[in-house]
Design a protein around this motif. Sequence first.
Motif, mmCIF file in Angstrom:
data_model
loop_
_atom_site.group_PDB
_atom_site.id
_atom_site.type_symbol
_atom_site.label_atom_id
_atom_site.label_comp_id
_atom_site.label_asym_id
_atom_site.label_seq_id
_atom_site.Cartn_x
_atom_site.Cartn_y
_atom_site.Cartn_z
ATOM 1 N N UNK A 79 -14.866 2.760 -35.202
ATOM 2 C CA UNK A 79 -14.554 2.936 -33.784
ATOM 3 C C UNK A 79 -15.345 4.163 -33.324
ATOM 4 N N UNK A 80 -16.190 3.969 -32.292
ATOM 5 C CA UNK A 80 -17.040 5.105 -31.930
ATOM 6 C C UNK A 80 -17.003 5.426 -30.443
ATOM 7 N N UNK A 81 -17.381 6.691 -30.168
ATOM 8 C CA UNK A 81 -17.322 7.184 -28.794
ATOM 9 C C UNK A 81 -18.725 7.255 -28.209
ATOM 10 N N UNK A 82 -18.885 6.756 -27.015
ATOM 11 C CA UNK A 82 -20.163 6.922 -26.313
ATOM 12 C C UNK A 82 -20.025 8.158 -25.420
ATOM 13 N N UNK A 83 -20.650 9.236 -25.876
ATOM 14 C CA UNK A 83 -20.468 10.508 -25.169
ATOM 15 C C UNK A 83 -21.112 10.517 -23.774
ATOM 16 N N UNK A 84 -22.043 9.590 -23.526
ATOM 17 C CA UNK A 84 -22.638 9.502 -22.181
ATOM 18 C C UNK A 84 -21.627 8.964 -21.173
ATOM 19 N N UNK A 85 -20.664 8.216 -21.696
ATOM 20 C CA UNK A 85 -19.681 7.586 -20.815
ATOM 21 C C UNK A 85 -18.368 8.384 -20.765
ATOM 22 N N UNK A 86 -18.007 8.985 -21.919
ATOM 23 C CA UNK A 86 -16.725 9.709 -22.052
ATOM 24 C C UNK A 86 -16.582 10.776 -20.960
ATOM 25 N N UNK A 87 -15.376 10.816 -20.341
ATOM 26 C CA UNK A 87 -15.136 11.825 -19.312
ATOM 27 C C UNK A 87 -14.228 12.951 -19.812
ATOM 28 N N UNK A 88 -13.831 12.877 -21.087
ATOM 29 C CA UNK A 88 -13.017 13.952 -21.674
ATOM 30 C C UNK A 88 -11.601 14.007 -21.147
ATOM 31 N N UNK A 89 -11.008 12.856 -20.819
ATOM 32 C CA UNK A 89 -9.658 12.853 -20.247
ATOM 33 C C UNK A 89 -8.564 12.986 -21.301
ATOM 34 N N UNK A 90 -8.912 12.743 -22.552
ATOM 35 C CA UNK A 90 -8.013 12.927 -23.701
ATOM 36 C C UNK A 90 -6.862 11.920 -23.763
ATOM 37 N N UNK A 91 -6.985 10.810 -23.047
ATOM 38 C CA UNK A 91 -5.964 9.761 -23.160
ATOM 39 C C UNK A 91 -5.925 9.229 -24.591
ATOM 40 N N UNK A 92 -7.110 9.133 -25.214
ATOM 41 C CA UNK A 92 -7.194 8.617 -26.582
ATOM 42 C C UNK A 92 -6.423 9.521 -27.549
ATOM 43 N N UNK A 93 -6.475 10.825 -27.282
ATOM 44 C CA UNK A 93 -5.754 11.772 -28.143
ATOM 45 C C UNK A 93 -4.253 11.560 -27.981
ATOM 46 N N UNK A 94 -3.843 11.343 -26.728
ATOM 47 C CA UNK A 94 -2.416 11.169 -26.455
ATOM 48 C C UNK A 94 -1.864 9.929 -27.153
ATOM 49 N N UNK A 95 -2.676 8.895 -27.235
ATOM 50 C CA UNK A 95 -2.126 7.625 -27.731
ATOM 51 C C UNK A 95 -2.324 7.397 -29.224
ATOM 52 N N UNK A 96 -3.274 8.098 -29.833
ATOM 53 C CA UNK A 96 -3.562 7.838 -31.255
ATOM 54 C C UNK A 96 -2.323 8.132 -32.113
ATOM 55 N N UNK A 97 -1.838 7.122 -32.844
ATOM 56 C CA UNK A 97 -0.613 7.331 -33.636
ATOM 57 C C UNK A 97 -0.808 8.232 -34.855
ATOM 58 N N UNK A 98 -2.048 8.538 -35.208
ATOM 59 C CA UNK A 98 -2.308 9.356 -36.405
ATOM 60 C C UNK A 98 -2.775 10.773 -36.082
ATOM 61 N N UNK A 99 -2.932 11.070 -34.821
ATOM 62 C CA UNK A 99 -3.487 12.380 -34.468
ATOM 63 C C UNK A 99 -4.918 12.515 -34.930
ATOM 64 N N UNK A 100 -5.589 11.379 -35.100
ATOM 65 C CA UNK A 100 -6.936 11.414 -35.663
ATOM 66 C C UNK A 100 -8.008 11.703 -34.617
ATOM 67 N N UNK A 101 -7.651 11.544 -33.355
ATOM 68 C CA UNK A 101 -8.551 11.934 -32.275
ATOM 69 C C UNK A 101 -8.272 13.401 -31.980
ATOM 70 N N UNK A 102 -9.315 14.201 -31.997
ATOM 71 C CA UNK A 102 -9.100 15.627 -31.758
ATOM 72 C C UNK A 102 -9.953 16.075 -30.585
ATOM 73 N N UNK A 103 -9.569 17.222 -29.993
ATOM 74 C CA UNK A 103 -10.384 17.759 -28.928
ATOM 75 C C UNK A 103 -11.011 19.058 -29.399
#
Lengths: 165, 635, 86
Positions: A79-103
């Motif tokens: 699962x990968x992030x396209x940094x050109x598109x990402x707006x840094x809203x951190x919704x992915x961090x909020x929802x990840x059940x493992x805390x594996x998305x970090x800021x």
Amino acid sequence: MAKVLMIDYEKCTGCRLCELVCSVKHEGVSNPTRSRIKIVKWEMEGRYVPMSCQQCESAPCMVVCPVKAISRDGGMGRVEIDYDVCIGCRMCIAICPFGAMAFDTLAKKVIKCDFCDGDPLCVKFCEAEAIQYVDASMVSAVKQVAAAEKFTGIMQKVAAAIATV
Amino acid sequence: MALDRKIAYINLTTGEIETKPIPISIRKKFLGGRGLDMYLMYNHIKPGVDPLGPDNVAFVSAGILVGTLASASARTHVAGKSPLTGFVGSTNMGGFFAPEMRWAGFDHLVIKGKAEKPVYLWIHNGEIEIRDAKNIWGKTVHETQQIIREELGDRDIKILTIGPAGEKLVRFANVMTEIKNAGGRSGMGALLGSKNLKAIAVRGTMDIKIAHPAEALDYDKKVITQVTSAKVSQTQGRIGTPFIWGATNTQGLVRVRNFQLNQLENADDVEAEAIDEYVIGMTGCFGCQVHCRAKYIIPEGPYKGVYDEGPEYTAQGAFAAEPGCRSTLTILVGNHLTNIYGMDLLETGSLIAWAMELYEKGILTDKDTDGLELRFGNDDAVIEMIHRIARREGLGDILAEGGLRAAEKIGKGSIKYLIHVKGMSNLHSDERPTPALALGIATASRGSDHLRSRPAIDLYHLPEPVLRKIYSQPVAYDGPLTSDYRDYEGKPWQVFWHETCYEAVDCLGICKYHTTFLGATLPNFEEWSKLLYYNTGLEMSPLDIWTVAERAYNMERLFNLREGLTRDQDWLVDRYFDEPTKLGIPGIQGKTINREKLKKMIDEYYEHHGWDENGVPHPETTKKLDIDKEPSHML
Amino acid sequence: MAKETTSDTTMESLAKGRSIGAFRCLNCFERVIPPAGAKTYKCPHCSFEWRVFWISPTFPRIRGPVWDVNRQLAAEEVRKQRKGGK
């Protein structure tokens, strides 16, 4: 066949070398808060659990992303992030059940495991083999063998105990 | 970059805090960790201060490679004038404290004065705060860390703390971090206790920039493989440091019943493999793939179910060999108690064994022990004495003052039975058959000690050509070297070489188990030169690093001389010369150290150092090492 | 040179001489190879007998002496040495 990180927390010695090599590889710095893998510790009990992205099949981060910056890489299955598109809203961090998305507060971006593009350094440096990079189909097979080994070990002990009675 | 970490001066009397960068010129002279601490110590501690008074200074530091890709770059160093010996106080410990302190922005702390009431320091991302310690004063090492983490709301905070023993000023109290990382020897815990400083909590999220990341990753992997492929590392990774017992007790190189015997016979329950029965897994310090530390749960008795880590080789000596006990449980419990009290187990066990000999000889009586039967082999008495020393109760209060002060108080010729150098107890090793090891403890700067200069590989019977390769770099040596550990020939060079090697590794902040200590093929100066360059960008040759270490060791010598050290104190107690060994393999029975030969070895050792016959550095030596104008007060 | 990585360091070259599978007898210091899985091993050179622990199936180490055997051998040897000394 896509590969995954197989984590066996019972083998983890808690040394955090994986965190170090991950942050050096990705950011050129030693800084565990910028690592894509994290050892969660219960120090007073000697329990250590490596936590990283599970590359979920139904990845909640992918679903929740409002700008569709997160996608599945066809080749590596990550699962990968396209940094050109990402707006840094951190919704992915909020929802990840493992805390594996970090800021990453220094680079001001979301970070996650990218398998080091196919040669994960955490795996390469973990001589305890607590983290292994294996075919997704192998994970259950390896666990079956380990469990079976334990089971037969107990059986042998029982048999030996009976024999000596 | 890795060299931008700062030094902080903290005055606990006034509450003033000042931070400064560390100039590259100082880095090149002393690197960091122990080396730079020794420079600071010589510059900041006035001669003759009371070690437990407000004028003593505590130094806490990380080695220059800590937190970088340098294989086990985890070491914290703590220094000050020793409350136990009055000479160099210096201790080095593993764990995760030093890397976290670097991520919080600091390499060196200089702690002066005395707080009015108990305090602890909270250091995070460049900020330092002095906080009230009323919630943690009196708490054990393990409790303190949990309370601070809860109070500050972050489970990843790393904490260096003293236990109840440090608060009670037990002169051999430790500084501790996590479960069992112990900064032992020389009483640095008592030093913090005397300042009313209970703990230092650190947490950081600041980058340590690696100078050449790709190369550093590649080279670290190579060094790790070199370390973990060694037999000694595999053995340590499987059964921990107790493995050493297999070779030492088997041959008869272990001090038993204080100093009466040199082997603990029929003590199979003390062996590493017996301890291993209670081990639930292995753990390691930051970045280390050797994982030499066992995790265990106490199986029975009043402490049943308690989790702890270790025990190490030292615990086998402290709670079995020296007091003549043969129980795994005593080792596990003794180790746990000294961990939570924060007390040097080696000193504790040694002094208990000494008291046992005094009791058996009638010098101490039931009146002195409050009825405790302090006989050799009495496991319960060992455990009870640990409590009494830590709490300073009865005889424990006397022993808590350290051997020399206790001997003075007890009198009646008790000093004759005390095994010490410079007022510090020895490890449970018996050096009568091993002149190299005897020379090491006699001359070690912090008192009788095996981690200052011990040529442990001298016990391995390595072929002469191998020894020649090891000991001829990074400086040439063409004098004698012999494979026989019973010889006196060539040993002064080996002690000098290891002393310099261990000083260097302590400046870098790498663990001694990753260099030529227990394993003959582990990395040293050549590898460090590369690690230093890839990680920090500092270009220093193996010889440059050797010179830094020599310089730092000379600073230690100068400190000790300034505090009144004479050649007489680089010496062993009479029992080494007068009482022959009685047990073990035939080759080491009937052994004593020869006074004349030891004297000659010391002369030769001084010569290697560039010191005169009194152990004072020649003016050419201090000039060559560029420390002839110390104290220079540059930092 | 700090940057050079191609040639082996002293310790890297020494590491090539390691011998997993053997240990040195703790009496005569001869290098010996115990049979796989052996729990005790008698040194063929000096007859001292050791209890063996296996770090891994191919990596033995001496756990301790077989006390009675070695105590007796040591006593005999010391007696002989003393006679010879006179």
